[in-house]
Motif scaffolding. Sequence first.
Motif, PDB file in Angstrom:
ATOM      1  N   PHE A 264       0.903  -1.310   0.020  1.00  0.00           N
ATOM      2  CA  PHE A 264      -0.114  -0.061  -0.168  1.00  0.00           C
ATOM      3  C   PHE A 264       0.849   1.209  -0.037  1.00  0.00           C
ATOM      4  CE2 PHE A 264      -2.921   3.162   1.930  1.00  0.00           C
ATOM      5  CZ  PHE A 264      -4.153   2.787   1.049  1.00  0.00           C
ATOM      6  N   LEU A 265       0.923   1.892  -1.359  1.00  0.00           N
ATOM      7  CA  LEU A 265       1.789   3.279  -1.274  1.00  0.00           C
ATOM      8  C   LEU A 265       0.868   4.434  -1.217  1.00  0.00           C
ATOM      9  CD1 LEU A 265       4.515   4.335  -2.459  1.00  0.00           C
ATOM     10  CD2 LEU A 265       3.484   3.819  -4.603  1.00  0.00           C
ATOM     11  N   THR A 266       1.637   5.363  -0.340  1.00  0.00           N
ATOM     12  CA  THR A 266       0.696   6.436   0.054  1.00  0.00           C
ATOM     13  C   THR A 266       1.861   7.522   0.130  1.00  0.00           C
ATOM     14  OG1 THR A 266       0.629   5.932   2.272  1.00  0.00           O
ATOM     15  CG2 THR A 266      -1.027   5.197   1.136  1.00  0.00           C
ATOM     16  N   PRO A 267       1.529   8.872   0.310  1.00  0.00           N
ATOM     17  CA  PRO A 267       2.506   9.872   0.538  1.00  0.00           C
ATOM     18  C   PRO A 267       3.177   9.871   1.890  1.00  0.00           C
ATOM     19  CG  PRO A 267       0.519  10.744  -0.669  1.00  0.00           C
ATOM     20  CD  PRO A 267       0.069   9.488  -0.245  1.00  0.00           C
ATOM     21  N   ASP A 268       2.317   9.503   2.814  1.00  0.00           N
ATOM     22  CA  ASP A 268       3.054   9.207   4.290  1.00  0.00           C
ATOM     23  C   ASP A 268       3.140   7.960   4.712  1.00  0.00           C
ATOM     24  OD1 ASP A 268       0.062   8.698   4.618  1.00  0.00           O
ATOM     25  OD2 ASP A 268      -0.330  10.055   5.950  1.00  0.00           O
ATOM     26  N   GLY A 269       2.815   6.830   3.973  1.00  0.00           N
ATOM     27  CA  GLY A 269       2.932   5.661   4.350  1.00  0.00           C
ATOM     28  C   GLY A 269       1.964   4.959   5.460  1.00  0.00           C
ATOM     29  N   ARG A 270       0.936   5.722   5.416  1.00  0.00           N
ATOM     30  CA  ARG A 270      -0.247   5.059   6.185  1.00  0.00           C
ATOM     31  C   ARG A 270      -0.738   3.900   5.897  1.00  0.00           C
ATOM     32  NH1 ARG A 270      -5.053   4.867   4.376  1.00  0.00           N
ATOM     33  NH2 ARG A 270      -5.570   6.168   2.527  1.00  0.00           N
ATOM     34  N   PRO A 271      -1.423   3.064   6.820  1.00  0.00           N
ATOM     35  CA  PRO A 271      -2.028   1.732   6.623  1.00  0.00           C
ATOM     36  C   PRO A 271      -3.250   2.155   5.888  1.00  0.00           C
ATOM     37  CG  PRO A 271      -1.922   2.223   9.027  1.00  0.00           C
ATOM     38  CD  PRO A 271      -1.410   3.428   8.437  1.00  0.00           C
ATOM     39  N   PRO A 272      -3.676   1.003   5.225  1.00  0.00           N
ATOM     40  CA  PRO A 272      -5.100   1.099   4.515  1.00  0.00           C
ATOM     41  C   PRO A 272      -6.279   1.014   5.592  1.00  0.00           C
ATOM     42  CG  PRO A 272      -4.124  -1.171   4.060  1.00  0.00           C
ATOM     43  CD  PRO A 272      -3.178  -0.171   5.037  1.00  0.00           C
ATOM     44  N   PHE A 273      -7.242   1.923   5.454  1.00  0.00           N
ATOM     45  CA  PHE A 273      -8.338   1.774   5.975  1.00  0.00           C
ATOM     46  C   PHE A 273      -9.278   0.725   5.639  1.00  0.00           C
ATOM     47  CE2 PHE A 273      -7.587   6.712   5.885  1.00  0.00           C
ATOM     48  CZ  PHE A 273      -6.987   6.663   7.195  1.00  0.00           C
ATOM     49  N   THR A 274      -9.045   0.221   4.343  1.00  0.00           N
ATOM     50  CA  THR A 274     -10.128  -0.811   4.005  1.00  0.00           C
ATOM     51  C   THR A 274      -9.523  -2.210   4.082  1.00  0.00           C
ATOM     52  OG1 THR A 274      -9.254  -0.279   1.600  1.00  0.00           O
ATOM     53  CG2 THR A 274     -11.215   0.874   2.443  1.00  0.00           C
ATOM     54  N   ALA A 275      -8.417  -2.290   4.684  1.00  0.00           N
ATOM     55  CA  ALA A 275      -8.120  -3.729   5.041  1.00  0.00           C
ATOM     56  C   ALA A 275      -8.489  -3.933   6.606  1.00  0.00           C
ATOM     57  CB  ALA A 275      -6.265  -3.812   5.004  1.00  0.00           C
ATOM     58  N   THR A 276      -9.512  -4.617   6.490  1.00  0.00           N
ATOM     59  CA  THR A 276     -10.227  -4.688   7.704  1.00  0.00           C
ATOM     60  C   THR A 276     -10.212  -6.225   8.318  1.00  0.00           C
ATOM     61  OG1 THR A 276     -12.690  -4.987   6.630  1.00  0.00           O
ATOM     62  CG2 THR A 276     -11.902  -2.872   7.257  1.00  0.00           C
ATOM     63  N   THR A 277      -9.945  -7.111   7.392  1.00  0.00           N
ATOM     64  CA  THR A 277     -10.178  -8.354   7.965  1.00  0.00           C
ATOM     65  C   THR A 277      -8.427  -8.586   8.597  1.00  0.00           C
ATOM     66  OG1 THR A 277      -9.299  -9.365   5.921  1.00  0.00           O
ATOM     67  CG2 THR A 277     -11.551  -9.279   6.179  1.00  0.00           C
ATOM     68  N   PRO A 278      -8.422  -9.564   9.381  1.00  0.00           N
ATOM     69  CA  PRO A 278      -7.168  -9.825  10.037  1.00  0.00           C
ATOM     70  C   PRO A 278      -5.981 -10.251   9.003  1.00  0.00           C
ATOM     71  CG  PRO A 278      -8.846 -10.797  11.520  1.00  0.00           C
ATOM     72  CD  PRO A 278      -9.352 -10.342  10.096  1.00  0.00           C
ATOM     73  N   ALA A 279      -6.513 -11.140   8.213  1.00  0.00           N
ATOM     74  CA  ALA A 279      -5.943 -11.686   6.964  1.00  0.00           C
ATOM     75  C   ALA A 279      -5.192 -10.148   6.022  1.00  0.00           C
ATOM     76  CB  ALA A 279      -6.306 -12.786   6.109  1.00  0.00           C
ATOM     77  N   ALA A 280      -6.093  -9.435   5.658  1.00  0.00           N
ATOM     78  CA  ALA A 280      -5.721  -8.593   4.883  1.00  0.00           C
ATOM     79  C   ALA A 280      -4.684  -7.480   5.398  1.00  0.00           C
ATOM     80  CB  ALA A 280      -6.852  -7.803   4.430  1.00  0.00           C
ATOM     81  N   GLN A 281      -5.075  -7.088   6.682  1.00  0.00           N
ATOM     82  CA  GLN A 281      -4.206  -6.487   7.501  1.00  0.00           C
ATOM     83  C   GLN A 281      -2.914  -6.752   7.689  1.00  0.00           C
ATOM     84  OE1 GLN A 281      -6.384  -6.059  11.285  1.00  0.00           O
ATOM     85  NE2 GLN A 281      -7.855  -4.477  10.482  1.00  0.00           N
ATOM     86  N   ARG A 282      -2.687  -8.208   7.859  1.00  0.00           N
ATOM     87  CA  ARG A 282      -1.312  -8.897   8.031  1.00  0.00           C
ATOM     88  C   ARG A 282      -0.658  -8.689   6.400  1.00  0.00           C
ATOM     89  NH1 ARG A 282      -3.934 -12.640  11.083  1.00  0.00           N
ATOM     90  NH2 ARG A 282      -4.164 -14.342   9.274  1.00  0.00           N
ATOM     91  N   ALA A 283      -1.539  -8.847   5.583  1.00  0.00           N
ATOM     92  CA  ALA A 283      -1.035  -9.024   4.289  1.00  0.00           C
ATOM     93  C   ALA A 283      -0.343  -7.622   3.609  1.00  0.00           C
ATOM     94  CB  ALA A 283      -1.823  -9.536   3.163  1.00  0.00           C
ATOM     95  N   PHE A 284      -0.902  -6.560   3.890  1.00  0.00           N
ATOM     96  CA  PHE A 284      -0.612  -5.318   3.356  1.00  0.00           C
ATOM     97  C   PHE A 284       0.427  -4.580   3.996  1.00  0.00           C
ATOM     98  CE2 PHE A 284      -4.290  -5.433   0.543  1.00  0.00           C
ATOM     99  CZ  PHE A 284      -4.093  -4.649  -0.212  1.00  0.00           C
ATOM    100  N   LYS A 285       1.772  -4.410   3.377  1.00  0.00           N
ATOM    101  CA  LYS A 285       2.581  -3.949   3.836  1.00  0.00           C
ATOM    102  C   LYS A 285       2.634  -2.215   3.574  1.00  0.00           C
ATOM    103  CE  LYS A 285       4.183  -7.600   5.602  1.00  0.00           C
ATOM    104  NZ  LYS A 285       3.772  -7.791   7.078  1.00  0.00           N
ATOM    105  N   THR A 286       3.105  -1.339   4.026  1.00  0.00           N
ATOM    106  CA  THR A 286       2.963   0.108   3.835  1.00  0.00           C
ATOM    107  C   THR A 286       4.074   0.611   3.362  1.00  0.00           C
ATOM    108  OG1 THR A 286       3.228   0.637   6.059  1.00  0.00           O
ATOM    109  CG2 THR A 286       1.197   0.175   5.458  1.00  0.00           C
ATOM    110  N   LEU A 287       4.174   1.595   2.488  1.00  0.00           N
ATOM    111  CA  LEU A 287       5.374   2.522   2.072  1.00  0.00           C
ATOM    112  C   LEU A 287       5.095   3.855   1.389  1.00  0.00           C
ATOM    113  CD1 LEU A 287       8.383   2.039   1.148  1.00  0.00           C
ATOM    114  CD2 LEU A 287       7.743   1.467  -1.045  1.00  0.00           C
TER     115      LEU A 287
END
Length: 240
Positions: A176-199
């Motif tokens: 998940f690539l953003t200007p400030d490296g924040r986590p995604p709000f729409t990764a709500t399941t535990p599996a998706a939250q673990r899967a998405f790395k931020t940059l």
Amino acid sequence: MSPKVTPIDGVSSWEACIRAMERQWTEISECQERALLADWNEAMSEMRRQHERLVSAGLWVTGPADFLDIIGLARDENTHSRMLQWIMTPTARHGLGCGLVRRLVEHCLGESVPAPMAVERVVFSHWRNDREADLVVWGRNFTLIIENKVDAPEQPDQCDDLYENYKAEFAPLFLFLTPDGRPPFTATTPAAQRAFKTLSWPALRAMVEVALNESQPATSGADAVEVVENYLLTLKEQFG
């Protein structure tokens, strides 16, 4: 016999002298002011002439220096995704090879990846089950799914859907690539939250810079390298 001067006559005489002195001082001040204004006007005219000469010679410059800002696309997400697709394509003329992809994979895994890396396909705007993935990189032993955000908000269930759509790929990695490296709000399941790395975009810019510095000049086109360098300028101006 001298005429007798009354106190009132003395006061009047002093007042007349004072008024005369005030008039003289005003004349002197006005003369000095006119002289100063004339000097200032001449100095300002000379400054304007010098400025015009510098502008005419192209030595006084303003405005953006990066191409994307000039054409009004410096904050356009699709344009940034297309640039990343090009930079991640190992056979592109920039000569970076798999340099950026390797660093993104290492960032997702949290460990180094042995060289050489095999990147088979880099796709911009890949659709699956009515959901778009901004970038998908298929490698020989990994699949990298990148969701790119610049200014647009997340769509409802976006990252949850992306995870479900690509979790069955071989060794999937989600970024998940953003200007400030924040986590995604729409990764709500535990599996998706673990899967998405931020940059963050600044961190990605640093990765591109290192990959460019480590690239082989003999195999890269000078014009294409200049495109990468100009894009790095855009990233620095827009994201820091």
